[in-house]
Design an enzyme around this catalytic site. Structure first.
Site, PDB file in Angstrom:
ATOM      1  CB  SER A  89      -0.930   0.005   1.216  1.00  0.00           C
ATOM      2  OG  SER A  89      -1.753  -1.132   1.224  1.00  0.00           O
ATOM      3  CD  GLN A  90      -0.595   7.138  -1.352  1.00  0.00           C
ATOM      4  OE1 GLN A  90      -1.786   6.825  -1.439  1.00  0.00           O
ATOM      5  NE2 GLN A  90      -0.155   8.340  -1.648  1.00  0.00           N
TER       6      GLN A  90
END
Length: 365
Positions: A89-90
């Protein structure tokens, strides 16, 4: 963790930490973890689509690999039959959720959805590996994440299993964080997190922070900002709702709600709560402009909207529910995520606006 000799990502990690700190996405509590955890070891390759839509693997031998791994970007790490099924994920989103988790020294944490293992590594760096448990449904991902975590100097408990069932091995937990999307709070989580413990979980298109009470319920509000995680899936699945094609028989009518009316981010979020487990697809013209949309569900319900004309089929008139939801959301001042909350028990997950005493109505009845 002991920083690896000749570590090619060290300066890039420092730069990423400074950038996230300057943007307000990184707190002092997590800075050391971001600076220490070698994301390139946990994500030794990722996938990127080329101009034709084909997924291409990018590894450390390819130009731009390290810059991408140490950027504030989500990276697709697994593609199954042309569909992304896992990602790292970011970082800024991960860190906002970790801040909301409010971990304290000595806390025992359960993570749902190990993925590449980066989030588990951050938790292990902050708390110590012996305080971190993580569950992943995909056996291949579990094997790779466990090996890569060990290579980084971390040894949390990494287990293959259905995250919806939690993990009894380390219960009760002080904190639980999920990094895949859900439409409700699994009852097992409430049973396995101690009273006063915190759950941070993607629900619909938002992230909720819930506190577990002594009354066998968990309650809290949604955090600001969106949530863009892949949905929870079963082993061997991809988490997607398959499209079975256009139905042969449909009903037709006009609508007062254009498909563009529902594209506000706040409305998309509200719809993700009241119309869960519904798939959407936008239609575009030759110039790339959107011309309509389709909705479908596993029960065979289907709707298509184009030029204010609605075509529907199946047991549920999906666009009717969209119209009711839009009318309610508009009449309440077009509320953003942080005005919404959730109350979860072992038997139900309920949404509310502003306070638990103002429930969000059922839009399908």
């Amino acid at each position: 963790m002991t920083v690896l000799d000749g570590d090619p990502g060290r300066e890039l990690r420092m730069s990423l930490a400074r950038s996230l700190l300057d943007s307000g996405d990184l707190s002092a509590e997590w800075r050391s973890a971001v600076e220490m955890v070698p994301r390139h070891v946990l994500v030794p390759f990722f996938y990127r689509q080329d101009g034709t839509g084909k997924w291409c693997q990018i590894s450390s031998e390819d130009p731009g690999f390290f810059a991408a791994v140490y950027s504030d970007t989500a990276l697709t790490t697994q593609v199954t039959d042309g569909i992304p099924t896992s990602s790292s994920s970011q970082p800024s989103l991960m860190l906002h959720m970790l801040d909301a988790l409010d971990v304290q020294d000595g806390n025992r944490v359960l993570e749902i959805a190990t993925g590449a293992g980066y989030n588990a590594a951050l938790l292990s760096e902050r708390l110590g590996s012996d305080r971190v448990y993580t569950v992943e449904v995909d056996r291949e991902l579990v094997r790779d994440a466990r090996d890569r975590l060990v290579n980084c100097g971390y040894n949390p408990v990494v287990v293959t299993g259905d995250g919806r069932k939690g993990l009894t091995e380390g219960a009760p937990y002080d904190r639980l964080i999920a990094t895949c999307g859900f439409t409700s709070v699994p009852p097992a989580w409430i049973q396995q997190v101690r009273p006063g413990g915190i759950i941070v979980c993607p629900l619909g298109r938002g992230n909720a922070r819930l506190v577990v009470g002594h009354d066998e319920r968990a309650e809290g509000r949604f955090l600001p900002g969106g949530s863009y995680f892949m949905g929870v899936r079963s082993e061997g699945g991809n988490g997607r709702i398959p499209y079975s094609g256009d139905p042969a028989e449909v009903t037709m009518r006009q609508t007062h709600v254009d498909y563009l009316d529902v594209e506000d981010d706040g409305m998309w979020f509200a719809l993700s709560l009241v119309l869960p487990e519904i798939a959407w697809a936008h239609e575009t013209g030759a110039d790339g402009a959107r011309t309509g949309c389709r909705l479908w569900a596993c029960d065979g319900s289907w709707a298509r909207v184009q030029d204010r004309e609605v075509r529907q089929a199946g047991p549920r008139p999906l666009w009717n529910a969209v119209e009711r939801a839009y009318g309610w959301w508009n009449s309440r001042g077009r509320p953003e995520r942080e005005r919404f909350g959730v109350t979860a028990t072992e038997s139900s997950t309920r949404w509310w606006l502003d306070s638990p005493g103002t429930p969000v109505p059922d839009m399908e009845s």
